[in-house]
Scaffold this motif. Structure first.
Motif, mmCIF file in Angstrom:
data_model
loop_
_atom_site.group_PDB
_atom_site.id
_atom_site.type_symbol
_atom_site.label_atom_id
_atom_site.label_comp_id
_atom_site.label_asym_id
_atom_site.label_seq_id
_atom_site.Cartn_x
_atom_site.Cartn_y
_atom_site.Cartn_z
ATOM 1 N N LEU A 1 80.182 85.329 64.208
ATOM 2 C CA LEU A 1 80.834 85.828 63.005
ATOM 3 C C LEU A 1 79.814 86.110 61.908
ATOM 4 C CD1 LEU A 1 83.581 86.300 61.496
ATOM 5 C CD2 LEU A 1 83.324 83.969 60.626
ATOM 6 N N SER B 1 92.277 88.975 65.691
ATOM 7 C CA SER B 1 92.498 90.208 64.933
ATOM 8 C C SER B 1 91.705 91.387 65.495
ATOM 9 C CB SER B 1 92.101 90.000 63.472
ATOM 10 O OG SER B 1 90.682 89.964 63.311
ATOM 11 N N ARG B 2 90.761 91.100 66.383
ATOM 12 C CA ARG B 2 89.868 92.153 66.888
ATOM 13 C C ARG B 2 90.504 92.914 68.040
ATOM 14 N NH1 ARG B 2 83.991 90.013 67.828
ATOM 15 N NH2 ARG B 2 83.533 92.192 67.474
ATOM 16 N N ILE C 1 89.018 82.917 55.625
ATOM 17 C CA ILE C 1 89.994 83.513 56.540
ATOM 18 C C ILE C 1 91.007 82.461 56.998
ATOM 19 C CG2 ILE C 1 90.256 84.521 58.856
ATOM 20 C CD1 ILE C 1 87.543 85.933 58.357
ATOM 21 N N ALA D 1 88.445 91.320 56.008
ATOM 22 C CA ALA D 1 88.924 90.902 57.327
ATOM 23 C C ALA D 1 90.123 89.991 57.160
ATOM 24 C CB ALA D 1 87.827 90.180 58.110
ATOM 25 N N CYS D 2 91.122 90.178 58.020
ATOM 26 C CA CYS D 2 92.259 89.247 58.114
ATOM 27 C C CYS D 2 92.933 88.989 56.771
ATOM 28 C CB CYS D 2 91.809 87.942 58.745
ATOM 29 S SG CYS D 2 91.052 88.102 60.362
ATOM 30 N N TRP E 1 82.928 82.364 54.992
ATOM 31 C CA TRP E 1 83.808 83.472 55.358
ATOM 32 C C TRP E 1 84.899 83.003 56.317
ATOM 33 C CZ3 TRP E 1 85.575 87.548 53.406
ATOM 34 C CH2 TRP E 1 85.994 88.669 54.135
ATOM 35 N N ALA E 2 84.534 82.208 57.306
ATOM 36 C CA ALA E 2 85.527 81.681 58.244
ATOM 37 C C ALA E 2 86.539 80.791 57.525
ATOM 38 C CB ALA E 2 84.837 80.906 59.362
ATOM 39 N N ARG F 1 91.540 83.005 64.108
ATOM 40 C CA ARG F 1 92.290 84.104 63.486
ATOM 41 C C ARG F 1 91.477 85.395 63.532
ATOM 42 N NH1 ARG F 1 96.626 85.187 60.359
ATOM 43 N NH2 ARG F 1 96.434 86.726 58.691
ATOM 44 N N TYR F 2 90.186 85.292 63.259
ATOM 45 C CA TYR F 2 89.343 86.478 63.289
ATOM 46 C C TYR F 2 89.259 87.033 64.715
ATOM 47 C CZ TYR F 2 85.349 89.571 62.653
ATOM 48 O OH TYR F 2 84.524 90.671 62.624
#
Length: 239
Positions: free
Chosen positions: A77, A238-239, A105, A83-84, A101-102, A234-235
């Motif tokens: 990541l 989402s991809r 999210i 994102a998200c 960042w994680a 979650r990230y």
């Protein structure tokens, strides 16, 4: 199936997530990263692996090597502009730490209101996320143990204190512990003031050093033990 790995300065946390919940998880010292191969041998070979690494290039290389022979889908990541449902307003979005960042999210998935995201570990990060999912900025400061160690290492007469928190300390050990905790608490509570009047606002607190802060915070908060791992899942989804 997703595998999330959070490689921090002191600890590596990992978990196996089936889309509804955690099937397995574990933690080890970052210095023992090579031992992660024993856990990885038990992970589903077709799972996606999402890694958050702030422990440096050597740890990243070790993780890449031990995962490469086991999993075809491995991603690290990195912060982006959006994102998200989270928009990153850092001056240079890619320079925001992957762990922060994680966590942002993960926080957005957990709470739709404005929140303060606090990750308490070797360092303490304190990040503002408004109700629209906009990351408005944050702080990085030495963690509680790092503060204590800095006093012990850089002063002639102050020890690595093992005191207790007191509002009016009357011995050196308690004075150091209380001072370091008050510095952490003050940073968190001052930042929370920016969103304190927002409906449903609260602090989400995570990390290995969260417990001492939780015992003394005077703002609405909740412990979120797997916030970074949840953000990684979650990230990935989402991809």
């Amino acid at each position: 199936m997703n595998i999330a790995i959070d490689a921090g300065n002191s600890r590596i946390k990992w978990g196996v997530h089936d889309g509804t919940g955690w099937l397995d998880s574990g933690v080890l010292a970052t210095a023992d990263v090579a031992w992660l191969s024993e856990a990885a041998d038990e992970w589903p070979a077709d799972a996606r692996v999402m890694v958050c690494n702030v422990a440096g290039s050597e740890v990243a290389a070790t993780l890449s090597a031990l995962l490469a022979g086991r999993h075809a889908r491995v991603s690290f990541l990195h912060a982006s502009a959006e994102a998200c449902g989270v928009r990153n307003t850092y001056e240079f979005p890619g320079q925001l730490g992957a762990d922060r960042w994680a966590a942002l999210i993960g926080a957005r998935a957990l709470l739709e209101h404005a929140c303060l995201v606090v990750c308490a570990g070797t360092a303490t990060t304190v990040d503002l996320l408004d109700a629209d999912g906009v990351f408005r900025g944050g702080l990085i400061l030495p963690g509680f143990d790092l503060m204590r160690a800095a006093l012990a290492d850089n002063t002639a007469q102050l020890p690595l204190a093992d005191g207790v928190f007191r509002s009016e300390p009357r011995n050196t050990m308690d004075a150091i512990v209380s001072g370091c905790l008050q510095a952490q608490l003050g940073a968190v509570e001052r930042m929370f003031a920016a969103i304190a009047t927002a409906p449903g606002a609260r602090c989400l607190l995570t990390g290995g050093a969260a417990a001492p802060l939780a015992a003394h915070l005077k703002i609405p908060f909740q412990l979120a033990d797997n916030l970074i791992l949840n953000g990684l899942v979650r990230y990935a989804e989402s991809r």
